[in-house]
Design an enzyme around this catalytic site. Structure first.
Site, mmCIF file in Angstrom:
data_model
loop_
_atom_site.group_PDB
_atom_site.id
_atom_site.type_symbol
_atom_site.label_atom_id
_atom_site.label_comp_id
_atom_site.label_asym_id
_atom_site.label_seq_id
_atom_site.Cartn_x
_atom_site.Cartn_y
_atom_site.Cartn_z
ATOM 1 N N TYR A 101 0.865 -1.178 0.000
ATOM 2 C CA TYR A 101 0.000 0.000 0.000
ATOM 3 C C TYR A 101 0.901 1.227 0.000
ATOM 4 O O TYR A 101 1.843 1.303 0.798
ATOM 5 C CB TYR A 101 -0.890 0.006 1.261
ATOM 6 N N GLU A 189 -3.954 7.157 -3.684
ATOM 7 C CA GLU A 189 -3.718 5.867 -3.045
ATOM 8 C C GLU A 189 -3.479 4.789 -4.083
ATOM 9 O O GLU A 189 -4.174 4.751 -5.095
ATOM 10 C CB GLU A 189 -4.995 5.445 -2.311
#
Ligand code: GDP
Ligand code: MN
Length: 380
Positions: A101, A189
């Site tokens: 991530y 993101e």
């Protein structure tokens, strides 16, 4: 403003961030063709702006054309967490060993942007933040200086990213911060950032939200918002079997027959209005077709008023009128003013049947168009 995955990936690719080869499709046939061009296996991914599409059945990995057809057929038109899926992204599948991530957002408590890295990608990052907050490494950035390469490397090493890919992940993180800053993003993101068996790093998903108030500085992004809206409406038209073209004005136009719609469009223009669309609902005008047509023009944010120009032929004027009444009775509140002009077989009867609480009825096309144009002006 939220970009769609396919749009955010376009922005990433332009910035040099690796993304899988992909194509957007709004029909099953186009999806299968795209998959063939990209080469199997591919991932077929619903383009709706919610997280957790994978779990909700909006992402399918397929190995051949037959599976691609089945998956596209299932995903296109599905209801995903309340959103209708009009388009899929067909994308080269990534053979991954790890899912990371990475993201950049504004830390409101610190008043500074923060870059985040975690080796626990591919799952809901909010859940990770709750269960195991230490699994997400956070690095604040001084916007006056930007993100130093050493800060990115530190965050990546602290997170425990495999050394073989650490430099690549760090440079992607730096590029993401640069984009966040350049594009006036509020959040960016990548979840997951996939690591492959031959140590390549690739953004398998992309989220990018832009500050609405800064959109004027980014005409390219503002255009994406328009484009996405047009694409969605065009996909809807496809599904309903209408001939539709989105235009730039605010007077919605619905008619049956291309000539009739063209004439209406010209008249809107003549009376100083700007057509929002060309919409030909084809033969007949049964309630369902009228409902679908209204769904289209009402879901176009640009539309301020609507003019119906219907010629009763095989479907008689009184039936058309019933269709229009039925369609409009479904709304608690009719979102935009609707003007109707009927012509042809049983037009008189039709105009008498029309519920004038719901629509404005005009006897001639000129009057109907002028009325719709003035309603649209009132909304401006
Ligand atoms: P989201 O669920 O809406 O966030 O959609 P993502 O694009 O993040 O996909 C969710 C999950 O689907 C990923 O974490 C992967 O496990 C899986 N997935 C998505 N794309 C691929 C792919 O190309 N290859 C493989 N093997 N899995 C994928
Ligand atoms: Mn994701």
């Amino acid at each position: 403003m939220k970009l769609h995955e396919y749009q955010a990936k376009g922005v990433f690719a332009d910035a040099g961030i690796p993304v899988p080869d992909s194509q957007l499709a709004s029909t099953v046939d186009d999806a299968v063709e795209a998959a063939g061009e990209i080469g199997y296996p591919v991932a077929i991914k619903a383009q709706v702006q919610v997280g957790g599409r994978g779990k909700a059945g909006g992402i399918k990995l397929v190995d051949d054309a037959e599976e691609a057809r089945e998956a596209a057929d299932e995903i296109l038109g599905m209801d995903l967490k309340g959103l209708h899926v009009d388009r899929v992204l067909v994308e080269a599948a990534v053979d991954f060993t790890d899912e990371l991530y990475v993201g950049v957002t504004m830390d409101r408590t610190e008043g500074k942007p923060v870059a985040m890295v975690s080796t626990r990608g591919g799952v809901n990052i909010e859940e990770v933040a709750e269960e195991d907050p230490d699994a997400i490494v956070r690095e604040h950035i001084d916007p006056a200086f930007g993100m130093h390469p050493y800060q990115a490397r530190k965050a990546v090493f602290d997170a425990g990213v495999d050394r073989a890919v650490a430099n690549d992940v760090a440079s992607i993180l730096t590029q993401l911060y640069q984009l966040w800053d350049d594009k006036d993003a509020t959040d960016i993101e990548v979840n997951p950032l996939m690591v492959t068996s031959d140590d390549e790093v690739i953004a398998a998903d992309a989220v990018m939200n832009i500050d609405e108030d800064a959109l004027f500085r980014h005409p390219d992004l503002a255009e994406m918002e328009e484009e996405a809206a047009s694409d969605e409406l065009e996909a809807k038209a496809n599904e309903y079997g209408f001939d539709y073209v989105r235009l730039s004005g605010n007077v919605g136009i619905i008619g049956n027959g291309a000539g009739l719609v063209m004439t209406t469009l010209d008249l809107v223009d003549y009376y100083g209005g700007e057509p929002a669309n060309f919409l030909d609902i084809g033969g007949g005008a049964k309630a369902e077709r009228v409902t679908n047509a209204l769904d289209m023009v009402f879901s176009d944010e640009n539309v301020d008023s609507v003019v119906f120009n219907i010629f009763g032929g095989i479907t008689r004027g009184d039936e058309v009128a019933k269709g229009i009444n039925e369609a409009l009775e479904q709304f608690d509140e009719i979102p935009k003013k609707v003007v109707v002009r009927l012509a042809g077989t049983n037009a008189e009867e039709g105009m008498e049947i029309l519920n004038t609480d719901l629509v404005t009825v005009e006897g001639t096309l000129e009057d109907a168009v002028q009325r719709a144009v003035s309603y649209a002006e009132e909304e401006q």
